[in-house]
Design a protein around this motif. Structure first.
Motif, PDB file in Angstrom:
ATOM      1  N   PHE A  15      53.448  32.478  33.032  1.00 26.50           N
ATOM      2  CA  PHE A  15      53.911  32.160  34.377  1.00 26.50           C
ATOM      3  C   PHE A  15      54.124  33.412  35.210  1.00 26.50           C
ATOM      4  CE2 PHE A  15      55.216  28.214  32.333  1.00 26.50           C
ATOM      5  CZ  PHE A  15      55.067  27.262  33.332  1.00 26.50           C
ATOM      6  N   ASP A  16      53.607  33.389  36.418  1.00 26.50           N
ATOM      7  CA  ASP A  16      54.080  34.297  37.447  1.00 26.50           C
ATOM      8  C   ASP A  16      55.524  33.909  37.774  1.00 26.50           C
ATOM      9  OD1 ASP A  16      53.949  36.134  39.729  1.00 26.50           O
ATOM     10  OD2 ASP A  16      53.838  34.314  40.944  1.00 26.50           O
ATOM     11  N   LEU A  17      56.245  34.781  38.467  1.00 30.16           N
ATOM     12  CA  LEU A  17      57.647  34.490  38.790  1.00 30.16           C
ATOM     13  C   LEU A  17      57.827  34.137  40.264  1.00 30.16           C
ATOM     14  CD1 LEU A  17      60.542  34.346  37.665  1.00 30.16           C
ATOM     15  CD2 LEU A  17      60.805  36.757  38.300  1.00 30.16           C
ATOM     16  N   ASP A  18      57.710  35.122  41.151  1.00 30.95           N
ATOM     17  CA  ASP A  18      57.984  34.899  42.572  1.00 30.95           C
ATOM     18  C   ASP A  18      56.941  33.979  43.200  1.00 30.95           C
ATOM     19  OD1 ASP A  18      60.139  37.225  43.444  1.00 30.95           O
ATOM     20  OD2 ASP A  18      58.861  37.817  41.777  1.00 30.95           O
ATOM     21  N   GLY A  19      57.405  32.908  43.815  1.00 25.56           N
ATOM     22  CA  GLY A  19      56.505  31.957  44.439  1.00 25.56           C
ATOM     23  C   GLY A  19      55.986  30.907  43.487  1.00 25.56           C
ATOM     24  N   THR A  20      56.251  31.081  42.188  1.00 25.92           N
ATOM     25  CA  THR A  20      55.803  30.124  41.180  1.00 25.92           C
ATOM     26  C   THR A  20      56.996  29.440  40.521  1.00 25.92           C
ATOM     27  OG1 THR A  20      53.807  31.439  40.756  1.00 25.92           O
ATOM     28  CG2 THR A  20      54.437  29.819  39.079  1.00 25.92           C
ATOM     29  N   LEU A  21      57.892  30.231  39.946  1.00 27.63           N
ATOM     30  CA  LEU A  21      59.106  29.683  39.338  1.00 27.63           C
ATOM     31  C   LEU A  21      60.328  29.831  40.234  1.00 27.63           C
ATOM     32  CD1 LEU A  21      58.738  30.885  35.634  1.00 27.63           C
ATOM     33  CD2 LEU A  21      58.459  28.555  36.503  1.00 27.63           C
ATOM     34  N   ILE A  22      60.333  30.863  41.075  1.00 26.91           N
ATOM     35  CA  ILE A  22      61.475  31.078  41.972  1.00 26.91           C
ATOM     36  C   ILE A  22      60.990  31.317  43.396  1.00 26.91           C
ATOM     37  CG2 ILE A  22      62.939  32.043  40.148  1.00 26.91           C
ATOM     38  CD1 ILE A  22      62.428  34.841  41.429  1.00 26.91           C
ATOM     39  N   LEU A 191      41.231  34.043  31.135  1.00 25.05           N
ATOM     40  CA  LEU A 191      42.081  32.860  31.012  1.00 25.05           C
ATOM     41  C   LEU A 191      41.801  31.884  32.152  1.00 25.05           C
ATOM     42  CD1 LEU A 191      43.677  34.893  29.229  1.00 25.05           C
ATOM     43  CD2 LEU A 191      45.775  33.898  30.156  1.00 25.05           C
ATOM     44  N   PRO A 192      41.894  30.581  31.889  1.00 23.72           N
ATOM     45  CA  PRO A 192      41.902  29.635  32.998  1.00 23.72           C
ATOM     46  C   PRO A 192      43.188  29.799  33.802  1.00 23.72           C
ATOM     47  CG  PRO A 192      42.367  28.497  30.945  1.00 23.72           C
ATOM     48  CD  PRO A 192      41.996  29.909  30.588  1.00 23.72           C
ATOM     49  N   CYS A 193      43.133  29.386  35.057  1.00 26.98           N
ATOM     50  CA  CYS A 193      44.264  29.590  35.957  1.00 26.98           C
ATOM     51  C   CYS A 193      44.587  28.308  36.704  1.00 26.98           C
ATOM     52  CB  CYS A 193      43.935  30.701  36.951  1.00 26.98           C
ATOM     53  SG  CYS A 193      45.241  31.038  38.147  1.00 26.98           S
ATOM     54  N   VAL A 194      45.869  27.976  36.746  1.00 27.13           N
ATOM     55  CA  VAL A 194      46.368  26.888  37.582  1.00 27.13           C
ATOM     56  C   VAL A 194      47.208  27.506  38.689  1.00 27.13           C
ATOM     57  CG1 VAL A 194      47.718  24.769  37.697  1.00 27.13           C
ATOM     58  CG2 VAL A 194      46.443  25.316  35.610  1.00 27.13           C
ATOM     59  N   LEU A 195      46.892  27.185  39.928  1.00 23.95           N
ATOM     60  CA  LEU A 195      47.668  27.672  41.061  1.00 23.95           C
ATOM     61  C   LEU A 195      48.535  26.552  41.620  1.00 23.95           C
ATOM     62  CD1 LEU A 195      45.058  29.899  42.947  1.00 23.95           C
ATOM     63  CD2 LEU A 195      46.886  30.625  41.391  1.00 23.95           C
ATOM     64  N   VAL A 196      49.740  26.933  42.032  1.00 22.03           N
ATOM     65  CA  VAL A 196      50.727  25.980  42.542  1.00 22.03           C
ATOM     66  C   VAL A 196      50.916  26.218  44.033  1.00 22.03           C
ATOM     67  CG1 VAL A 196      53.051  25.049  42.251  1.00 22.03           C
ATOM     68  CG2 VAL A 196      51.882  26.112  40.295  1.00 22.03           C
ATOM     69  N   ARG A 197      50.806  25.164  44.802  1.00 20.31           N
ATOM     70  CA  ARG A 197      51.020  25.283  46.243  1.00 20.31           C
ATOM     71  C   ARG A 197      52.491  25.589  46.540  1.00 20.31           C
ATOM     72  NH1 ARG A 197      46.325  23.494  48.534  1.00 20.31           N
ATOM     73  NH2 ARG A 197      45.205  21.818  47.441  1.00 20.31           N
ATOM     74  N   GLY A 198      52.718  26.118  47.746  1.00 19.80           N
ATOM     75  CA  GLY A 198      54.084  26.358  48.192  1.00 19.80           C
ATOM     76  C   GLY A 198      54.602  27.743  47.898  1.00 19.80           C
ATOM     77  N   GLY A 199      53.731  28.610  47.370  1.00 17.35           N
ATOM     78  CA  GLY A 199      54.158  29.967  47.056  1.00 17.35           C
ATOM     79  C   GLY A 199      53.831  30.939  48.163  1.00 17.35           C
ATOM     80  N   TYR A 200      53.357  32.128  47.778  1.00 18.41           N
ATOM     81  CA  TYR A 200      53.208  33.219  48.736  1.00 18.41           C
ATOM     82  C   TYR A 200      51.751  33.641  48.946  1.00 18.41           C
ATOM     83  CZ  TYR A 200      58.164  33.581  47.478  1.00 18.41           C
ATOM     84  OH  TYR A 200      59.479  33.311  47.218  1.00 18.41           O
ATOM     85  N   ALA A 201      50.822  32.761  48.664  1.00 16.19           N
ATOM     86  CA  ALA A 201      49.406  33.103  48.838  1.00 16.19           C
ATOM     87  C   ALA A 201      49.092  33.383  50.297  1.00 16.19           C
ATOM     88  CB  ALA A 201      48.524  31.974  48.324  1.00 16.19           C
ATOM     89  N   ARG A 202      48.238  34.367  50.506  1.00 12.43           N
ATOM     90  CA  ARG A 202      47.801  34.701  51.863  1.00 12.43           C
ATOM     91  C   ARG A 202      46.484  34.014  52.217  1.00 12.43           C
ATOM     92  NH1 ARG A 202      50.233  39.063  49.750  1.00 12.43           N
ATOM     93  NH2 ARG A 202      48.374  39.909  48.759  1.00 12.43           N
TER      94      ARG A 202
END
Length: 234
Positions: A15-22, A191-202
């Motif tokens: 897990f990434d942290l900022d924008g993913t879990l917090i 690795l495969p990657c799952v991205l979660v909306r609502g984070g800090y993507a530009r």
């Protein structure tokens, strides 16, 4: 076969942290604004800083000063980065909150037998303090934050360090994040990657080459299960 006592093929989720879990952008904004104001620059709003997060504190500082028309040389950036981290540590969790569903999805994945790790460009000590604050430390077999001698994401080194720490294989691991930095790191590590909306993507997540995109963490366990099923039958 088993590796470090774990069955071969065991799922590992990084897990990434900022924008993913917090959601930490308010505290990051307060900290970087402390440094901007000290240099006579106008502060930035949260929306502006949201688009600067993801490549570590030094890059955030660089982007913030550039946004105010005050580019820093290497020495100035190092000094400003130290000042920002000092300010950030003073209010590390003042306004930071867990992303919706974070504790639930961690419990779901552990119930699936997954080994979990955090892989973040945030400094190691700050990462550990935040996880402790929210009572999440015990959920993770490894926490890999920014530290000397370890290349940050999007290089794959942090991901490999986390996999090694939990005794897992890249062949059965998944990276979960919110931005291009995470997608690029996952790709570099194979690795495969799952991205979660609502984070800090530009950028729009659909442009980043993720293997799956979920609207929020409530859909993550199903998305990972789907990727594993596709890999097993493909």
């Amino acid at each position: 076969m088993r590796r470090n006592g774990k069955p071969a093929g065991s799922l590992a989720v990084l897990f990434d942290l900022d924008g993913t879990l917090i959601d930490s952008v308010a505290d990051l904004t307060a900290a970087v604004n402390t440094v901007l104001v000290a240099h006579g620059a106008q502060p930035l709003d949260v929306a502006a800083v949201r688009g600067m997060v993801g490549n570590g504190v030094a890059k955030l500082v660089q982007r913030a000063f550039q946004a105010r028309g005050r580019p820093l040389d290497a020495a100035g950036r190092a000094t400003a980065t130290d000042a920002m981290m000092a300010a950030y540590r003073d209010g590390l969790t003042a306004q930071t909150a867990l992303m919706a569903g974070a504790p639930t999805v961690l419990a779901q994945l552990r119930a699936m037998g997954a080994e979990l790790a955090v892989v973040t460009n945030k400094p190691q000590d700050a990462t550990e303090a935040i996880l402790n604050h929210f009572g999440l430390s015990k959920a993770f077999g490894a926490v890999v934050g920014s530290r000397p001698g370890l290349a940050s994401k999007p290089a794959p080194d942090m991901l490999f360090a986390a996999l090694d720490a939990i005794g897992a294989s890249a062949e059965t691991a998944v990276m979960v994040g919110d931005s291009a930095v995470d997608a690029e790191a996952a790709r570099a590590a194979g690795l495969p990657c799952v991205l979660v909306r609502g984070g800090y993507a530009r950028q729009a997540l659909e442009t980043l080459g993720a293997d799956a995109i979920v609207d929020d963490l409530s859909g993550l366990a199903d998305a990972i299960a789907g990727l594993r099923m596709a890999a097993a039958t493909g």
